[in-house]
Design an enzyme around this catalytic site. Sequence first.
Site, PDB file in Angstrom:
ATOM      1  N   TYR A 291     -10.871 -12.861  19.243  1.00  0.00           N
ATOM      2  CA  TYR A 291     -11.132 -12.513  17.846  1.00  0.00           C
ATOM      3  C   TYR A 291     -12.124 -13.546  17.316  1.00  0.00           C
ATOM      4  O   TYR A 291     -11.750 -14.667  16.971  1.00  0.00           O
ATOM      5  CB  TYR A 291      -9.840 -12.512  17.032  1.00  0.00           C
ATOM      6  CG  TYR A 291      -9.167 -11.153  16.986  1.00  0.00           C
ATOM      7  CD1 TYR A 291      -9.228 -10.293  18.076  1.00  0.00           C
ATOM      8  CD2 TYR A 291      -8.473 -10.733  15.852  1.00  0.00           C
ATOM      9  CE1 TYR A 291      -8.624  -9.052  18.044  1.00  0.00           C
ATOM     10  CE2 TYR A 291      -7.869  -9.486  15.817  1.00  0.00           C
ATOM     11  CZ  TYR A 291      -7.943  -8.647  16.911  1.00  0.00           C
ATOM     12  OH  TYR A 291      -7.341  -7.407  16.875  1.00  0.00           O
ATOM     13  N   PHE A 292     -13.374 -13.148  17.249  1.00  0.00           N
ATOM     14  CA  PHE A 292     -14.414 -14.106  16.908  1.00  0.00           C
ATOM     15  C   PHE A 292     -14.465 -14.406  15.413  1.00  0.00           C
ATOM     16  O   PHE A 292     -15.242 -15.266  14.995  1.00  0.00           O
ATOM     17  CB  PHE A 292     -15.774 -13.606  17.395  1.00  0.00           C
ATOM     18  CG  PHE A 292     -16.000 -13.782  18.880  1.00  0.00           C
ATOM     19  CD1 PHE A 292     -15.006 -14.280  19.709  1.00  0.00           C
ATOM     20  CD2 PHE A 292     -17.221 -13.446  19.455  1.00  0.00           C
ATOM     21  CE1 PHE A 292     -15.208 -14.444  21.072  1.00  0.00           C
ATOM     22  CE2 PHE A 292     -17.448 -13.611  20.809  1.00  0.00           C
ATOM     23  CZ  PHE A 292     -16.442 -14.108  21.627  1.00  0.00           C
ATOM     24  N   ASP A 293     -13.674 -13.719  14.598  1.00  0.00           N
ATOM     25  CA  ASP A 293     -13.556 -14.125  13.201  1.00  0.00           C
ATOM     26  C   ASP A 293     -12.696 -15.371  13.064  1.00  0.00           C
ATOM     27  O   ASP A 293     -12.739 -16.046  12.022  1.00  0.00           O
ATOM     28  CB  ASP A 293     -12.989 -12.990  12.340  1.00  0.00           C
ATOM     29  CG  ASP A 293     -11.762 -12.343  12.962  1.00  0.00           C
ATOM     30  OD1 ASP A 293     -10.701 -12.370  12.331  1.00  0.00           O
ATOM     31  OD2 ASP A 293     -11.858 -11.792  14.070  1.00  0.00           O
TER      32      ASP A 293
ATOM     33  N   HIS B  89      -4.210   2.208   7.638  1.00  0.00           N
ATOM     34  CA  HIS B  89      -5.493   1.661   7.180  1.00  0.00           C
ATOM     35  C   HIS B  89      -6.384   2.743   6.557  1.00  0.00           C
ATOM     36  O   HIS B  89      -7.596   2.749   6.771  1.00  0.00           O
ATOM     37  CB  HIS B  89      -6.231   0.966   8.342  1.00  0.00           C
ATOM     38  CG  HIS B  89      -5.600  -0.311   8.790  1.00  0.00           C
ATOM     39  ND1 HIS B  89      -5.630  -1.461   8.035  1.00  0.00           N
ATOM     40  CD2 HIS B  89      -4.907  -0.615   9.914  1.00  0.00           C
ATOM     41  CE1 HIS B  89      -4.982  -2.431   8.680  1.00  0.00           C
ATOM     42  NE2 HIS B  89      -4.533  -1.934   9.810  1.00  0.00           N
TER      43      HIS B  89
ATOM     44  N   ASP C 252      -3.139   1.206  14.671  1.00  0.00           N
ATOM     45  CA  ASP C 252      -2.469  -0.087  14.551  1.00  0.00           C
ATOM     46  C   ASP C 252      -1.873  -0.267  13.159  1.00  0.00           C
ATOM     47  O   ASP C 252      -2.263   0.394  12.200  1.00  0.00           O
ATOM     48  CB  ASP C 252      -3.463  -1.217  14.824  1.00  0.00           C
ATOM     49  CG  ASP C 252      -4.610  -1.219  13.815  1.00  0.00           C
ATOM     50  OD1 ASP C 252      -5.180  -0.142  13.577  1.00  0.00           O
ATOM     51  OD2 ASP C 252      -4.920  -2.292  13.251  1.00  0.00           O
ATOM     52  N   GLU C 253      -0.906  -1.176  13.061  1.00  0.00           N
ATOM     53  CA  GLU C 253      -0.366  -1.678  11.788  1.00  0.00           C
ATOM     54  C   GLU C 253      -0.030  -0.537  10.820  1.00  0.00           C
ATOM     55  O   GLU C 253      -0.506  -0.496   9.689  1.00  0.00           O
ATOM     56  CB  GLU C 253      -1.355  -2.656  11.158  1.00  0.00           C
ATOM     57  CG  GLU C 253      -1.605  -3.879  12.022  1.00  0.00           C
ATOM     58  CD  GLU C 253      -2.565  -4.880  11.414  1.00  0.00           C
ATOM     59  OE1 GLU C 253      -2.464  -6.079  11.737  1.00  0.00           O
ATOM     60  OE2 GLU C 253      -3.431  -4.468  10.620  1.00  0.00           O
TER      61      GLU C 253
ATOM     62  N   TRP D 257     -13.801  -9.230  12.893  1.00  0.00           N
ATOM     63  CA  TRP D 257     -13.254  -8.649  11.667  1.00  0.00           C
ATOM     64  C   TRP D 257     -13.840  -9.407  10.482  1.00  0.00           C
ATOM     65  O   TRP D 257     -14.018 -10.628  10.535  1.00  0.00           O
ATOM     66  CB  TRP D 257     -11.729  -8.726  11.676  1.00  0.00           C
ATOM     67  CG  TRP D 257     -11.131  -8.013  12.842  1.00  0.00           C
ATOM     68  CD1 TRP D 257     -10.667  -8.560  14.003  1.00  0.00           C
ATOM     69  CD2 TRP D 257     -10.975  -6.602  12.982  1.00  0.00           C
ATOM     70  NE1 TRP D 257     -10.217  -7.582  14.851  1.00  0.00           N
ATOM     71  CE2 TRP D 257     -10.390  -6.368  14.253  1.00  0.00           C
ATOM     72  CE3 TRP D 257     -11.258  -5.509  12.156  1.00  0.00           C
ATOM     73  CZ2 TRP D 257     -10.093  -5.080  14.710  1.00  0.00           C
ATOM     74  CZ3 TRP D 257     -10.954  -4.231  12.618  1.00  0.00           C
ATOM     75  CH2 TRP D 257     -10.381  -4.025  13.876  1.00  0.00           C
ATOM     76  N   THR D 258     -14.130  -8.694   9.398  1.00  0.00           N
ATOM     77  CA  THR D 258     -15.017  -9.283   8.392  1.00  0.00           C
ATOM     78  C   THR D 258     -14.395  -9.453   7.015  1.00  0.00           C
ATOM     79  O   THR D 258     -15.097  -9.470   6.017  1.00  0.00           O
ATOM     80  CB  THR D 258     -16.301  -8.435   8.278  1.00  0.00           C
ATOM     81  OG1 THR D 258     -15.962  -7.101   7.874  1.00  0.00           O
ATOM     82  CG2 THR D 258     -17.055  -8.411   9.597  1.00  0.00           C
ATOM     83  N   GLU D 259     -13.073  -9.605   6.953  1.00  0.00           N
ATOM     84  CA  GLU D 259     -12.462  -9.875   5.645  1.00  0.00           C
ATOM     85  C   GLU D 259     -13.124 -11.064   4.957  1.00  0.00           C
ATOM     86  O   GLU D 259     -13.324 -11.050   3.742  1.00  0.00           O
ATOM     87  CB  GLU D 259     -10.961 -10.159   5.815  1.00  0.00           C
ATOM     88  CG  GLU D 259     -10.124  -8.939   6.143  1.00  0.00           C
ATOM     89  CD  GLU D 259      -9.938  -8.747   7.643  1.00  0.00           C
ATOM     90  OE1 GLU D 259     -10.820  -9.200   8.419  1.00  0.00           O
ATOM     91  OE2 GLU D 259      -8.924  -8.143   8.037  1.00  0.00           O
TER      92      GLU D 259
ATOM     93  N   ARG E 108     -14.634  -4.056   5.843  1.00  0.00           N
ATOM     94  CA  ARG E 108     -14.226  -5.133   4.926  1.00  0.00           C
ATOM     95  C   ARG E 108     -15.448  -5.688   4.211  1.00  0.00           C
ATOM     96  O   ARG E 108     -15.435  -5.901   3.010  1.00  0.00           O
ATOM     97  CB  ARG E 108     -13.500  -6.226   5.699  1.00  0.00           C
ATOM     98  CG  ARG E 108     -12.013  -5.999   5.942  1.00  0.00           C
ATOM     99  CD  ARG E 108     -11.681  -4.670   6.578  1.00  0.00           C
ATOM    100  NE  ARG E 108     -10.263  -4.517   6.827  1.00  0.00           N
ATOM    101  CZ  ARG E 108      -9.686  -4.760   8.000  1.00  0.00           C
ATOM    102  NH1 ARG E 108     -10.408  -5.159   9.034  1.00  0.00           N
ATOM    103  NH2 ARG E 108      -8.385  -4.588   8.149  1.00  0.00           N
TER     104      ARG E 108
ATOM    105  N   ASP F  19     -11.573   1.572   6.807  1.00  0.00           N
ATOM    106  CA  ASP F  19     -10.351   0.797   6.651  1.00  0.00           C
ATOM    107  C   ASP F  19      -9.940   0.885   5.184  1.00  0.00           C
ATOM    108  O   ASP F  19     -10.569   1.591   4.388  1.00  0.00           O
ATOM    109  CB  ASP F  19     -10.547  -0.656   7.093  1.00  0.00           C
ATOM    110  CG  ASP F  19      -9.305  -1.201   7.789  1.00  0.00           C
ATOM    111  OD1 ASP F  19      -8.247  -1.275   7.132  1.00  0.00           O
ATOM    112  OD2 ASP F  19      -9.388  -1.543   8.978  1.00  0.00           O
TER     113      ASP F  19
END
Length: 768
Positions: free
Chosen positions: A447-449, A294, A353-354, A486-488, A177, A206
């Site tokens: 989830y550290f984001d 993804h 996933d997803e 996660w870095t969105e 991301r 991704d």
Amino acid sequence: MKKNISRKIALLGSLLMLADAGASFAQDISSRFPLVPYPQKLTVGQGLFVINNQTSIVTPASKKYQQEAGLLNELLHNKLAVRHNGKALPKNSIQFVEDNSITAEEGYHLQITSQHIIIGAKDGAGMIHAVETIRQLLPVGIENKQQALPSQLSLPALNIEDAPVYAWRGMHLDVSRHFFSIAYLKKFIDLLALYKFNKFHLHLTDDQGWRIEIKKYPKLTEEGAWRTFNNQDSVCMKKAADNPDFVIDPQHIIHKDGKTLYGGYYTQAQMKDVVAYAATRHIDIIPEIDMPGHMMAAINSYPFLTCNGENSWGKLFTKPICPCNESTYEFAQNVFDEIMDIFRSKYIHIGGDEVERSDWAKSEACKAFMQREGIKDLPALQSYFINRMEKYFNSKGRKLIGWDEVLEGGISHTALIMYWRTWVPKAPVEAAKNGNQVIMSPGNPLYFDNAPDHNSIDNVYHYNPVPKGLTQAEANGIIGAQANLWTEYVPTENRADYLYMPRMTALAENLWTRNHKYNSYLVRLRAQYARLNNLHVNYRLPDFDGLVEQSVFTNQAVLNLKKPLPNTTIHYTTNGNVPNKNSPELTAPLVISKSSYIRLAAFKPNGVAGDVYNLHYTQQNLAEPVKADVKAGLLCSYYPGEYKSSKLMASVQPKETFVVDSVVVPKAVTAPGFGLRYQGYLDVPQDGIYSFYLTCDDGGILKVAGRITVDNDGWHAPVEKSGQVALKKGLQPIELNFVEGGGGYTLKLKYSINGSQPMSVPADWLKH
């Protein structure tokens, strides 16, 4: 120089004598040594070991452990001689000794006396953990390679026997991301080693970018590594107006063919160097190439991967690659062949996933394929893909890891399952009962984001990786845990630092020691910040105690804060502007006698600001109580459906109404998305200023006495917000509207009165 030596020795001596200084943690030896994670067993000896220019590092004659010895010497700025003779222990030496009596994996024995240091382990991983323990016992100045070391360094005499509780102690970083430099990956690896992690899960691909060179498919990085700014970038740009950590990193922006592009990728040579760097520190890098979903970044360049040649978003996620075409498997195997050549790890993460499967259902090729293979439904079709790839991995001597969605259509017991969906609590239990090894990585709290608050460290520290419902034998399948970043919305390395540090230290101790000496940990954590300063880590500052975002007062309020760390300053504004180092400094209690809006932040010595706190002060009269005939409990109305704001329930009729004796989600609520309205009265026992603390995932609004007390509305990860209301004794109306969007809920309500410690609202206060 002698003065510096004396000062260091005196400091170490004072550490040894803290128990006699009357400190609150005097009874706990762990608080005397600022080690994170804390060892399983530590006993204190007499005296100090002094490292000087005559000190030598000794390894076995076979030169085994010379790599680990070299890292220790590197910490000491390569000032010591390293000898490979394995002879009888000389004085003034640090000796690496192979000790096969140590049975625990990654275990070590560290003995420090006034004469020598002995590091014993049966493998290099144990040796490295001992080296990192020594590192944390040394002065923080050793981390500054530009600063000369003093001629002597001292270590307290002690004996440590140590080994981890969990085999998998991991951290994850998403570089798809937003992209991060090679230098940052190495910095991240150094911190993992410092805190005794052993797994680095690297999310390389991704929808938003493909970050690893694949020579057979060059367009994956020539095209797939670059993008025009997307909607996630635009959110970051908006936030950058108040916080420079959200500025899109210019080192990853290029201009090509008249377009501004964001991105980057790692060459295979670069990544092999990073893998080797991690291996010397006994960190295993697990690559993730996410399939079959993804995959937009790959499909853009290779549209044959889909069932119909289209590449777009479905209802929730992007359309996946097609598991019904042999060309898909040829592509996947070719990609993973190159991945396996780069990465040494026996683990390969395939994601899984997803996955938006709707196009598979429309594909004639898939219909024929499913009939031919006896595949009954779309989840089973995805499992066919995952299981076939697992067999391929196994043929290459590797093990497959998948996110817990891979369980849905059936999975072999040999695959590793990484659990993340907190709203599917049965997933890790079913996986463990199936015989799968399970890595716990739930969105809450790992989830550290997710934005941190003052509860975050506590939540991570006390998280239990073993879910309920398992026998002891089944629980052995829970091999550990990891936190994900996660870095969105993480466009810079500074922002990444802020989000994972210091939470990762809490996870480190949880997975290594699990001694749950939380107060001791907090003391030791404070001692870590100076080391992190020297390592240029942009950690999040400790929270201020006792702040409430929406504060009220009847006559006046006093804002009186302690600095979060000794070397910080606090600056504030009253005009709505973001505070900076030139704003007024809060050096004494501030008296507030009229409604005010105060913004404040703590600043590190380098000028970097911590969180900005937005404090609203409102003058209120004590709300008069109401008179009513009441029964026990609150009314809780249930509204199935998706409500992005709790205000949207106002025009809808509830499906059911329950009576509840606490603010919890009733068990009868089963819809994936829903709203709840709690109504009734609080029977408050005395006049006063009441503070309420509302934690929501997704969102909620609390009203007390008809006044909006806490606004925590909208869809977001679990976060606590707070507010106050002035109340007289008696029945006070309460209304709490809560919404859940469908990804796992959190709802907690606590209160305090006149500054007391927060606690749960008593059941006998709740009336309707």
